[in-house]
Design an enzyme around this catalytic site. Structure first.
Site, mmCIF file in Angstrom:
data_model
loop_
_atom_site.group_PDB
_atom_site.id
_atom_site.type_symbol
_atom_site.label_atom_id
_atom_site.label_comp_id
_atom_site.label_asym_id
_atom_site.label_seq_id
_atom_site.Cartn_x
_atom_site.Cartn_y
_atom_site.Cartn_z
ATOM 1 N N ASN A 1 0.880 -1.177 0.000
ATOM 2 C CA ASN A 1 0.000 0.000 0.000
ATOM 3 C C ASN A 1 0.913 1.222 0.000
ATOM 4 O OD1 ASN A 1 -1.784 2.066 0.462
ATOM 5 N ND2 ASN A 1 -2.401 1.387 2.524
ATOM 6 N N LYS B 1 0.121 4.217 -0.175
ATOM 7 C CA LYS B 1 -0.493 5.419 0.433
ATOM 8 C C LYS B 1 -0.235 6.616 -0.484
ATOM 9 C CE LYS B 1 -0.124 3.119 4.838
ATOM 10 N NZ LYS B 1 -0.051 3.198 6.290
ATOM 11 N N HIS C 1 -9.575 1.229 4.911
ATOM 12 C CA HIS C 1 -8.298 1.430 5.623
ATOM 13 C C HIS C 1 -8.522 2.391 6.795
ATOM 14 C CE1 HIS C 1 -4.176 2.484 6.512
ATOM 15 N NE2 HIS C 1 -3.813 1.408 5.853
ATOM 16 N N GLU D 1 -6.821 4.735 7.903
ATOM 17 C CA GLU D 1 -6.531 6.151 7.614
ATOM 18 C C GLU D 1 -7.717 6.808 6.922
ATOM 19 O OE1 GLU D 1 -2.812 5.456 5.591
ATOM 20 O OE2 GLU D 1 -1.899 4.870 7.493
ATOM 21 N N GLU E 1 -5.266 -4.944 10.473
ATOM 22 C CA GLU E 1 -4.240 -3.935 10.692
ATOM 23 C C GLU E 1 -4.513 -3.189 12.001
ATOM 24 O OE1 GLU E 1 -2.296 -2.785 6.660
ATOM 25 O OE2 GLU E 1 -3.922 -1.398 7.073
ATOM 26 N N GLY F 1 2.597 2.220 10.786
ATOM 27 C CA GLY F 1 3.548 3.326 10.626
ATOM 28 C C GLY F 1 4.279 3.683 11.908
ATOM 29 N N SER G 1 3.563 -2.224 10.246
ATOM 30 C CA SER G 1 5.015 -2.279 10.437
ATOM 31 C C SER G 1 5.634 -3.627 10.033
ATOM 32 C CB SER G 1 5.391 -1.898 11.876
ATOM 33 O OG SER G 1 4.948 -0.571 12.158
HETATM 34 P P1 13P Z 1 3.065 0.318 7.661
HETATM 35 O O1 13P Z 1 3.557 -0.972 7.040
HETATM 36 O O2 13P Z 1 3.812 1.517 7.155
HETATM 37 O O3 13P Z 1 2.959 0.231 9.136
HETATM 38 O O4 13P Z 1 1.561 0.521 7.108
HETATM 39 C C1 13P Z 1 0.661 -0.515 7.216
HETATM 40 C C2 13P Z 1 -0.537 -0.164 6.426
HETATM 41 O O5 13P Z 1 -1.291 0.720 6.797
HETATM 42 C C3 13P Z 1 -0.773 -0.879 5.163
HETATM 43 O O6 13P Z 1 -2.051 -0.633 4.679
#
Ligand code: 13P
Length: 248
Positions: free
Chosen positions: A10, A12, A95, A97, A167, A173, A213
């Protein structure tokens, strides 16, 4: 039942179209012999470039979001038909976010999931608890609620072909990964929830990913858990390390 592994990146809000071309040309040889399905979910502006750059390879392209209407006055949105016509095979839905910054609700995520299936696009449905919910021992109830709301009215055949990504919000992150035991416990709960909602065939077939992560050092341990079929990878999918994670 043996489920095919899948590792999805992803990106982002990272990578311009020009950077997409460069990154994909480096990624191709790193994953060409992968046993797992390889997916990269790119920003909308990069979709057409990414699909052209991956033609004839084993890398599949996904979107990070989608509207639930076919067309209309929704400035800035992208419809399921647009993604389908571009050749997109997967779409990340729900997601954390987008739930947080764009106020996406479970009801909208459900409408999006139903539309994605209508267009032959496989949802990667995200769920995950906050640190507070984990501390209050609400993880299981909360995840079950998210899964049940997102899948209301979705047929068992569609669920058998979809992807669910667990997740935990506190692990995204932050560099703080859930331990493999913590991740397995929740992924197992999700599979049990699918079995209760549908049947054992369906819960055996659905692929469940861990995200939060994931990196080249912890991927193999996480992916070796019985109910974890791969990963949804954020930060580490922007580096050549993504190849190592796919091969883990
Ligand atoms: P990270 O791997 O940067 O923690 O992000 C995970 C994520 O949100 C994947 O959709």
């Amino acid at each position: 039942m043996s489920r095919k592994r899948i590792v999805a990146g992803n990106w982002k809000m990272n990578m311009t179209p020009a950077e997409t071309v460069g990154f994909i040309s480096k990624l191709k040889p790193l994953v060409e012999d992968a046993e797992a399905d390889v997916v990269v979910c790119v920003p909308a502006i990069d979709i057409v470039t990414a699909i052209t750059a991956t033609r004839g390879t084993n890398i599949m392209i996904g979107a990070q979001n989608m509207h639930f209407e076919e067309s209309g006055a929704y400035t800035g949105e992208i419809s399921p038909a647009m993604l389908e016509s571009a050749g997109v095979k997967f779409v990340i839905l729900g997601h954390s976010e987008r739930r947080e910054y764009n106020h996406e609700t479970d009801a909208e995520i459900n409408k999006k999931a139903i539309k994605a299936f209508e267009h032959g696009i496989t949802p990667i449905l995200c769920c995950g608890e906050t640190l507070k919910q984990r501390e209050l021992d609400l993880t299981e109830d909360f995840i079950r609620m998210q899964i049940k709301s997102a899948l209301a009215g979705v047929s068992k055949i569609d669920v058998q072909n979809m992807i669910i990504a667990y997740e935990p919000i506190w692990a995204i992150g932050t560099g703080e990964t859930a331990s493999s035991e913590q991740a397995e416990e929740v992924c197992k709960t999700i599979r049990k929830c699918i079995e209760e909602m549908y049947d054992e065939n369906t819960s055996d077939a659905v692929r469940i990913l861990y995200g939060g992560s994931v990196n080249a050092s912890n991927a193999a341990e996480l992916f070796s858990q019985p109910d974890i079929d791969g990963g949804l990878v954020g930060g580490a999918s922007l580096k050549p390390d993504f190849g190592k994670i796919v091969n883990a």
